[in-house]
Design an enzyme around this catalytic site. Structure first.
Site, PDB file in Angstrom:
ATOM      1  N   ARG A   1      53.007 -35.184  -1.474  1.00 10.92           N
ATOM      2  CA  ARG A   1      51.548 -35.264  -2.252  1.00 10.92           C
ATOM      3  C   ARG A   1      51.324 -33.764  -3.062  1.00 10.92           C
ATOM      4  O   ARG A   1      50.428 -34.092  -4.014  1.00 10.92           O
ATOM      5  CB  ARG A   1      50.465 -35.326  -1.134  1.00 10.92           C
ATOM      6  CG  ARG A   1      50.475 -36.654  -0.311  1.00 10.92           C
ATOM      7  CD  ARG A   1      49.543 -36.412   0.830  1.00 10.92           C
ATOM      8  NE  ARG A   1      49.815 -35.192   1.731  1.00 10.92           N
ATOM      9  CZ  ARG A   1      48.981 -34.748   2.529  1.00 10.92           C
ATOM     10  NH1 ARG A   1      47.997 -35.308   2.889  1.00 10.92           N
ATOM     11  NH2 ARG A   1      49.492 -33.851   3.523  1.00 10.92           N
TER      12      ARG A   1
ATOM     13  N   GLN B   1      29.426 -12.761  -7.703  1.00  7.57           N
ATOM     14  CA  GLN B   1      29.559 -13.704  -8.843  1.00  7.57           C
ATOM     15  C   GLN B   1      30.700 -14.314  -8.714  1.00  7.57           C
ATOM     16  O   GLN B   1      32.031 -13.599  -8.502  1.00  7.57           O
ATOM     17  CB  GLN B   1      29.228 -13.031 -10.119  1.00  7.57           C
ATOM     18  CG  GLN B   1      27.931 -12.471 -10.242  1.00  7.57           C
ATOM     19  CD  GLN B   1      27.585 -12.234 -11.841  1.00  7.57           C
ATOM     20  OE1 GLN B   1      26.591 -11.564 -11.861  1.00  7.57           O
ATOM     21  NE2 GLN B   1      28.331 -12.046 -12.664  1.00  7.57           N
TER      22      GLN B   1
ATOM     23  N   ASN C   1      32.639 -16.159 -11.831  1.00  3.26           N
ATOM     24  CA  ASN C   1      32.687 -16.433 -13.324  1.00  3.26           C
ATOM     25  C   ASN C   1      33.917 -17.210 -13.765  1.00  3.26           C
ATOM     26  O   ASN C   1      34.976 -17.043 -13.254  1.00  3.26           O
ATOM     27  CB  ASN C   1      32.697 -14.948 -14.228  1.00  3.26           C
ATOM     28  CG  ASN C   1      31.488 -14.154 -13.542  1.00  3.26           C
ATOM     29  OD1 ASN C   1      30.358 -14.562 -13.538  1.00  3.26           O
ATOM     30  ND2 ASN C   1      31.833 -12.861 -13.071  1.00  3.26           N
TER      31      ASN C   1
ATOM     32  N   ARG D   1      40.475 -10.267 -24.411  1.00  5.93           N
ATOM     33  CA  ARG D   1      39.314  -9.727 -23.865  1.00  5.93           C
ATOM     34  C   ARG D   1      39.411  -8.745 -22.910  1.00  5.93           C
ATOM     35  O   ARG D   1      40.210  -8.546 -22.283  1.00  5.93           O
ATOM     36  CB  ARG D   1      38.488 -10.960 -22.887  1.00  5.93           C
ATOM     37  CG  ARG D   1      38.382 -12.333 -23.718  1.00  5.93           C
ATOM     38  CD  ARG D   1      37.804 -13.389 -22.749  1.00  5.93           C
ATOM     39  NE  ARG D   1      37.632 -14.446 -23.549  1.00  5.93           N
ATOM     40  CZ  ARG D   1      36.636 -15.002 -24.036  1.00  5.93           C
ATOM     41  NH1 ARG D   1      35.349 -14.431 -23.681  1.00  5.93           N
ATOM     42  NH2 ARG D   1      36.416 -16.326 -24.444  1.00  5.93           N
TER      43      ARG D   1
ATOM     44  N   HIS E   1      37.347  -4.062 -19.934  1.00  6.69           N
ATOM     45  CA  HIS E   1      35.891  -3.899 -19.265  1.00  6.69           C
ATOM     46  C   HIS E   1      35.974  -3.239 -17.843  1.00  6.69           C
ATOM     47  O   HIS E   1      36.773  -3.241 -16.960  1.00  6.69           O
ATOM     48  CB  HIS E   1      35.499  -5.310 -19.424  1.00  6.69           C
ATOM     49  CG  HIS E   1      35.399  -6.009 -20.563  1.00  6.69           C
ATOM     50  ND1 HIS E   1      35.519  -7.542 -20.664  1.00  6.69           N
ATOM     51  CD2 HIS E   1      35.301  -5.661 -21.584  1.00  6.69           C
ATOM     52  CE1 HIS E   1      35.555  -7.907 -21.706  1.00  6.69           C
ATOM     53  NE2 HIS E   1      35.319  -6.768 -22.440  1.00  6.69           N
TER      54      HIS E   1
ATOM     55  N   LYS F   1      37.528  -7.096  -8.759  1.00  6.22           N
ATOM     56  CA  LYS F   1      37.697  -8.413  -9.107  1.00  6.22           C
ATOM     57  C   LYS F   1      38.807  -9.134  -8.517  1.00  6.22           C
ATOM     58  O   LYS F   1      39.998  -8.403  -8.262  1.00  6.22           O
ATOM     59  CB  LYS F   1      37.744  -8.256 -10.784  1.00  6.22           C
ATOM     60  CG  LYS F   1      36.494  -7.946 -11.757  1.00  6.22           C
ATOM     61  CD  LYS F   1      36.887  -7.740 -13.174  1.00  6.22           C
ATOM     62  CE  LYS F   1      35.841  -7.554 -13.837  1.00  6.22           C
ATOM     63  NZ  LYS F   1      36.208  -7.381 -15.471  1.00  6.22           N
TER      64      LYS F   1
ATOM     65  N   TYR G   1      37.080 -15.773 -11.995  1.00  3.50           N
ATOM     66  CA  TYR G   1      37.348 -14.363 -11.338  1.00  3.50           C
ATOM     67  C   TYR G   1      36.134 -14.174 -10.482  1.00  3.50           C
ATOM     68  O   TYR G   1      34.834 -14.536 -10.749  1.00  3.50           O
ATOM     69  CB  TYR G   1      37.535 -13.288 -12.473  1.00  3.50           C
ATOM     70  CG  TYR G   1      36.537 -12.867 -13.326  1.00  3.50           C
ATOM     71  CD1 TYR G   1      35.536 -11.959 -13.323  1.00  3.50           C
ATOM     72  CD2 TYR G   1      36.578 -13.892 -14.601  1.00  3.50           C
ATOM     73  CE1 TYR G   1      34.746 -11.706 -14.409  1.00  3.50           C
ATOM     74  CE2 TYR G   1      35.592 -13.447 -15.716  1.00  3.50           C
ATOM     75  CZ  TYR G   1      34.850 -12.510 -15.506  1.00  3.50           C
ATOM     76  OH  TYR G   1      33.799 -12.154 -16.321  1.00  3.50           O
TER      77      TYR G   1
ATOM     78  N   ASP H   1      34.560  -5.819 -28.254  1.00  4.18           N
ATOM     79  CA  ASP H   1      35.921  -5.454 -27.674  1.00  4.18           C
ATOM     80  C   ASP H   1      36.665  -4.554 -28.867  1.00  4.18           C
ATOM     81  O   ASP H   1      37.347  -3.463 -28.639  1.00  4.18           O
ATOM     82  CB  ASP H   1      36.967  -6.356 -27.421  1.00  4.18           C
ATOM     83  CG  ASP H   1      36.444  -6.897 -25.875  1.00  4.18           C
ATOM     84  OD1 ASP H   1      35.487  -6.480 -25.310  1.00  4.18           O
ATOM     85  OD2 ASP H   1      36.815  -8.038 -25.556  1.00  4.18           O
TER      86      ASP H   1
END
Length: 180
Positions: free
Chosen positions: A23, A46, A48, A59, A62, A72, A132, A168
């Site tokens: 499967r 959170q 996200n 991106r 950060h 994260k 994330y 950025d």
């Protein structure tokens, strides 16, 4: 879950232990108990999702200032990305070192970035999506960034960025004065 330490102190790649049959497969992609046993921050404030339409979308990099630093856990759920983390902890033996790895919808790998790290990615194909988990809530005004091409960090990206936000593009090269 299989936790593999990266060259950066406290950062790990996380692979699913797959149990397969005709499967497909089953595997645990997150488990508080296993995260705790590995010594990782299992708090989730959170979850996200980020979709990038075009290959070459960059991106990052950060991070959030203390006391809102966040760990994260990043997983690519569609397409593929090259995800990068940078150790910004001045007292760390791996300060200003970076680690990058390919996360794809097919390899099901995640990257765990501890508090005190910057994180960013570039998409390797169109319509790439990541999910994330963060240990802290987004704190407006406490978010910061570092230039993706900061020469003192020296990240080797697999391709040149073609799409970036103005924010950025404007991040400065890293300076210790950026930290509290």
């Amino acid at each position: 879950m299989t936790f593999t330490e990266t060259p950066l102190a406290g950062a790990y790649t996380i692979d699913i232990d797959k149990i397969g049959d005709e499967r497909g497969f089953f595997g645990r992609s997150w488990c508080r108990r296993e995260m705790d046993e590995a010594g990782l921050n299992a708090n989730i404030a959170q979850i996200n999702t980020s979709l990038s339409r075009y290959q070459g979308t960059l991106r990052g990099l950060h991070y959030q200032l203390a006391p809102y630093q966040e760990s994260k856990m990043i997983r690519c759920t569609r397409g593929s990305i090259f995800d990068v983390i940078v150790d910004l902890r001045p007292d760390s033996a791996t300060f200003l070192q970076w680690f990058g790895t390919e996360l794809t919808a097919d390899n099901h790998r995640a990257l765990y970035s501890p508090e005190g790290f910057a994180q960013g990615f570039i998409t390797l194909e169109d319509h790439s999506e990541i999910t994330y988990f963060t240990s802290e809530f987004y704190a407006p005004g406490m978010d910061r960034g570092v230039r993706y091409d900061d020469p003192q960090i020296g990240i080797i990206w697999p391709l040149a960025p073609v799409v970036m936000s103005d924010k950025d593009k404007a991040w400065p090269d890293f300076s210790i004065d950026q930290l509290p």
